[in-house]
Design a protein around this motif. Structure first.
Motif, PDB file in Angstrom:
ATOM      1  N   ILE A  71       0.840  -1.189   0.000  1.00 42.15           N
ATOM      2  CA  ILE A  71       0.000   0.000   0.000  1.00 42.15           C
ATOM      3  C   ILE A  71       0.877   1.242   0.000  1.00 42.15           C
ATOM      4  CG2 ILE A  71      -1.781   1.282   1.225  1.00 42.15           C
ATOM      5  CD1 ILE A  71      -2.718  -1.363   2.418  1.00 42.15           C
ATOM      6  N   LEU A  72       0.758   2.042  -1.055  1.00 42.87           N
ATOM      7  CA  LEU A  72       1.543   3.263  -1.201  1.00 42.87           C
ATOM      8  C   LEU A  72       0.618   4.449  -1.416  1.00 42.87           C
ATOM      9  CD1 LEU A  72       4.575   2.499  -3.560  1.00 42.87           C
ATOM     10  CD2 LEU A  72       4.629   2.936  -1.123  1.00 42.87           C
ATOM     11  N   HIS A  73       0.914   5.544  -0.717  1.00 48.42           N
ATOM     12  CA  HIS A  73       0.237   6.809  -0.967  1.00 48.42           C
ATOM     13  C   HIS A  73       1.280   7.854  -1.320  1.00 48.42           C
ATOM     14  CE1 HIS A  73      -3.017   4.829   1.355  1.00 48.42           C
ATOM     15  NE2 HIS A  73      -3.796   5.554   0.579  1.00 48.42           N
ATOM     16  N   LEU A  74       0.917   8.750  -2.235  1.00 52.52           N
ATOM     17  CA  LEU A  74       1.821   9.808  -2.676  1.00 52.52           C
ATOM     18  C   LEU A  74       1.218  11.155  -2.309  1.00 52.52           C
ATOM     19  CD1 LEU A  74       3.939  10.084  -5.816  1.00 52.52           C
ATOM     20  CD2 LEU A  74       2.309  11.926  -5.383  1.00 52.52           C
ATOM     21  N   LEU A  75       2.013  11.976  -1.644  1.00 50.73           N
ATOM     22  CA  LEU A  75       1.642  13.359  -1.343  1.00 50.73           C
ATOM     23  C   LEU A  75       2.441  14.257  -2.270  1.00 50.73           C
ATOM     24  CD1 LEU A  75       0.236  15.481   0.544  1.00 50.73           C
ATOM     25  CD2 LEU A  75       2.321  15.397   1.933  1.00 50.73           C
ATOM     26  N   PHE A  88       1.532  -5.678  -6.111  1.00 55.02           N
ATOM     27  CA  PHE A  88       2.587  -6.311  -5.325  1.00 55.02           C
ATOM     28  C   PHE A  88       2.047  -6.742  -3.955  1.00 55.02           C
ATOM     29  CE2 PHE A  88       5.267  -2.887  -7.563  1.00 55.02           C
ATOM     30  CZ  PHE A  88       5.280  -3.618  -8.739  1.00 55.02           C
ATOM     31  N   TRP A  89       2.583  -7.862  -3.466  1.00 56.55           N
ATOM     32  CA  TRP A  89       2.251  -8.346  -2.136  1.00 56.55           C
ATOM     33  C   TRP A  89       3.550  -8.626  -1.391  1.00 56.55           C
ATOM     34  CZ3 TRP A  89      -2.535  -9.913   0.246  1.00 56.55           C
ATOM     35  CH2 TRP A  89      -3.668  -9.577  -0.512  1.00 56.55           C
ATOM     36  N   CYS A  90       3.491  -8.490  -0.066  1.00 57.57           N
ATOM     37  CA  CYS A  90       4.663  -8.791   0.774  1.00 57.57           C
ATOM     38  C   CYS A  90       5.908  -8.088   0.238  1.00 57.57           C
ATOM     39  CB  CYS A  90       4.891 -10.293   0.871  1.00 57.57           C
ATOM     40  SG  CYS A  90       3.524 -11.192   1.610  1.00 57.57           S
ATOM     41  N   ALA A  91       5.796  -6.790   0.008  1.00 61.58           N
ATOM     42  CA  ALA A  91       6.891  -6.031  -0.599  1.00 61.58           C
ATOM     43  C   ALA A  91       7.310  -4.893   0.317  1.00 61.58           C
ATOM     44  CB  ALA A  91       6.471  -5.489  -1.963  1.00 61.58           C
ATOM     45  N   GLN A  92       8.561  -4.461   0.138  1.00 64.93           N
ATOM     46  CA  GLN A  92       9.107  -3.343   0.892  1.00 64.93           C
ATOM     47  C   GLN A  92       9.911  -2.457  -0.054  1.00 64.93           C
ATOM     48  OE1 GLN A  92       8.876  -2.530   4.184  1.00 64.93           O
ATOM     49  NE2 GLN A  92       7.594  -4.263   4.751  1.00 64.93           N
ATOM     50  N   GLY A 106       9.146  -9.871  -0.618  1.00 70.83           N
ATOM     51  CA  GLY A 106       9.295 -10.785   0.497  1.00 70.83           C
ATOM     52  C   GLY A 106       8.886 -10.080   1.768  1.00 70.83           C
ATOM     53  N   LYS A 107       8.597 -10.827   2.822  1.00 69.89           N
ATOM     54  CA  LYS A 107       8.102 -10.240   4.064  1.00 69.89           C
ATOM     55  C   LYS A 107       9.144  -9.381   4.756  1.00 69.89           C
ATOM     56  CE  LYS A 107       4.553 -13.638   5.265  1.00 69.89           C
ATOM     57  NZ  LYS A 107       4.059 -14.566   6.314  1.00 69.89           N
ATOM     58  N   TYR A 108      10.425  -9.703   4.541  1.00 71.35           N
ATOM     59  CA  TYR A 108      11.470  -9.011   5.271  1.00 71.35           C
ATOM     60  C   TYR A 108      12.373  -8.296   4.290  1.00 71.35           C
ATOM     61  CZ  TYR A 108       9.754 -12.345   8.668  1.00 71.35           C
ATOM     62  OH  TYR A 108       8.942 -13.092   9.470  1.00 71.35           O
ATOM     63  N   ILE A 109      12.656  -7.015   4.573  1.00 71.72           N
ATOM     64  CA  ILE A 109      13.417  -6.203   3.619  1.00 71.72           C
ATOM     65  C   ILE A 109      14.847  -6.700   3.480  1.00 71.72           C
ATOM     66  CG2 ILE A 109      14.161  -4.490   5.340  1.00 71.72           C
ATOM     67  CD1 ILE A 109      13.707  -2.366   3.164  1.00 71.72           C
ATOM     68  N   LEU A 110      15.409  -7.368   4.510  1.00 73.82           N
ATOM     69  CA  LEU A 110      16.785  -7.827   4.435  1.00 73.82           C
ATOM     70  C   LEU A 110      16.915  -9.224   3.840  1.00 73.82           C
ATOM     71  CD1 LEU A 110      18.294  -6.473   7.757  1.00 73.82           C
ATOM     72  CD2 LEU A 110      18.289  -5.453   5.493  1.00 73.82           C
ATOM     73  N   SER A 111      15.814  -9.848   3.514  1.00 73.65           N
ATOM     74  CA  SER A 111      15.899 -11.163   2.875  1.00 73.65           C
ATOM     75  C   SER A 111      14.849 -11.302   1.780  1.00 73.65           C
ATOM     76  CB  SER A 111      15.723 -12.278   3.911  1.00 73.65           C
ATOM     77  OG  SER A 111      14.475 -12.117   4.579  1.00 73.65           O
ATOM     78  N   PRO A 112      14.857 -10.383   0.810  1.00 74.48           N
ATOM     79  CA  PRO A 112      13.841 -10.448  -0.250  1.00 74.48           C
ATOM     80  C   PRO A 112      14.062 -11.643  -1.156  1.00 74.48           C
ATOM     81  CG  PRO A 112      15.476  -8.787  -0.761  1.00 74.48           C
ATOM     82  CD  PRO A 112      15.782  -9.265   0.617  1.00 74.48           C
TER      83      PRO A 112
END
Length: 377
Positions: A71-75, A88-92, A106-112
């Motif tokens: 979920i992304l919002h842009l201001l 996208f799902w489970c993304a960072q 992936g669920k974790y940003i350090l192990s995509p």
């Protein structure tokens, strides 16, 4: 009367078009072949990016809820909020640079499981190939104007083996590079990028020489920098911050900076780093405390610097009732760096206290590595 049609010089056309939003420029590619070639040219993409970065900077809010849709919002610069549609799902977000987002899947940003390069403004996505890497200690994404290339950096520090892998958008390939001084470091922050360099916070250093240890102080906190063009790592001491403060890296006027919040005194300090040339031990750095702002509440959590203001996270909301239905409007606190005054924006759809906040700009930069030549006049 002259029968020739009206004519505008190329430089005037460019000066007009570069001020338009990306959405309009995509439609205007249908006007004629010349405009299509112009708008896609590397020259115009660069001109439009430069103007948008100065005049139309944006903020991205990514809701931090693991396992949920991305979920992304842009201001935007007009303080209008809209959701960026994606599948996208489970993304960072790994990083944002010149309108390109590096997304770790992936669920974790350090192990995509994989990486994507995505320009949401022009709706282009590029899958980044990934080898069978181990769990990463740190990742980063940035751009070097020296070599005109975007790179993804993946650092893995293990007990038995350590490695650094770098992906180049221009070549479309990963390569392993020397990790140098990274052994025995523990990374404790997401990466930020400034002026062609990636930066992370780290600690628990064991292999520094005596001179470096003396320069870092008793707690050994430091910053790891990665020159994207040269592909070299450097260790930089942190400023002399209050040990009881909460600090994180930001970018201020394209320089590395640090925002520090001291909870008991409600102080927010902004430190900016300057490069002071080189010595026999390498580059020399200095930190200057540019601002100290006294806030009235300990519930303001500084996040990024945007348009000469510190953007803060807050859990403050305003509730309104429409036809018996309650709606929540998020309050976005902004601390002005010139006046030190607090301003509160009411924005829809962004729960800022639960979001990661990024500087962003809408651009025409493609995720393809194939450049398009500058149009002939």
């Amino acid at each position: 009367m002259d029968d020739f049609p009206p004519y505008l010089p190329q430089e005037i056309i460019v000066n007009i078009l570069k001020r338009l939003p990306v959405k309009s420029l995509i439609r205007f590619q249908c006007v004629c072949k010349h405009w299509k070639h112009l708008i896609k040219s590397s020259y115009f993409v660069s001109e439009h990016l430069h103007h948008s970065s100065l005049q139309n900077p944006c903020l991205l809010f990514q809701r931090e809820m693991s396992g949920d849709p991305f979920i992304l919002h842009l201001l935007d610069s007009r303080l209008q909020v809209r959701e960026l549609q994606n599948d996208f799902w489970c993304a960072q977000i790994v990083g944002s640079s010149n309108g390109l987002l590096c997304i770790g899947m992936g669920k974790y940003i350090l192990s995509p499981l994989s990486f994507l390069l995505w320009n949401p403004a022009i709706r282009e996505v590029r899958q980044v190939p990934i080898n069978d890497f181990e769990r990463a200690s740190a990742v980063g994404f940035g751009f070097s104007p020296i070599i005109n290339d975007y790179k993804v950096v993946r650092i893995t520090i293990g007990i038995l083996k350590s490695r650094v892998d770098v992906y180049s958008l221009n070549t479309g390939l990963w390569k392993e590079i020397n990790f140098g001084k990274l052994k025995d470091l523990s990374f404790c922050s997401n990466a930020v990028t400034a002026n062609g360099t990636l930066f992370w916070r780290a600690f628990d250093v064991k292999d520094l020489d005596e001179i470096s240890v003396k320069s870092l102080g008793s707690d050994f906190d430091l910053i790891v920098s990665f020159d994207i063009a040269m592909e070299l790592f450097t260790l930089i001491p942190e400023p002399a911050i209050d040990p009881d403060s909460s600090a994180h890296l930001v970018v201020c006027e394209n320089k590395l900076a640090m925002l520090c919040l001291t909870f008991d005194s409600f102080l927010i300090d902004l430190w900016v780093m300057e490069e002071e040339g080189t010595s026999e031990f390498g580059k020399r750095w200095s930190w200057t405390k540019k601002h100290t702002i006294i806030t009235s509440s300990g519930m303001l959590f500084p996040s990024v610097i945007w348009r000469n203001e510190i953007v803060c996270k807050s859990d403050e909301v305003v509730w309104t009732s429409i036809w018996g239905i309650q709606y929540a409007t998020t309050i976005l606190p902004l601390l002005n760096l010139s006046t030190h005054k607090l301003k509160k924006l009411a924005i829809e759809g962004c729960a800022t206290v639960y979001s990661r906040i990024f500087n962003h700009v809408e651009s025409l930069v493609p995720v393809s590595s194939i450049p398009i030549e500058e149009p002939s006049s």
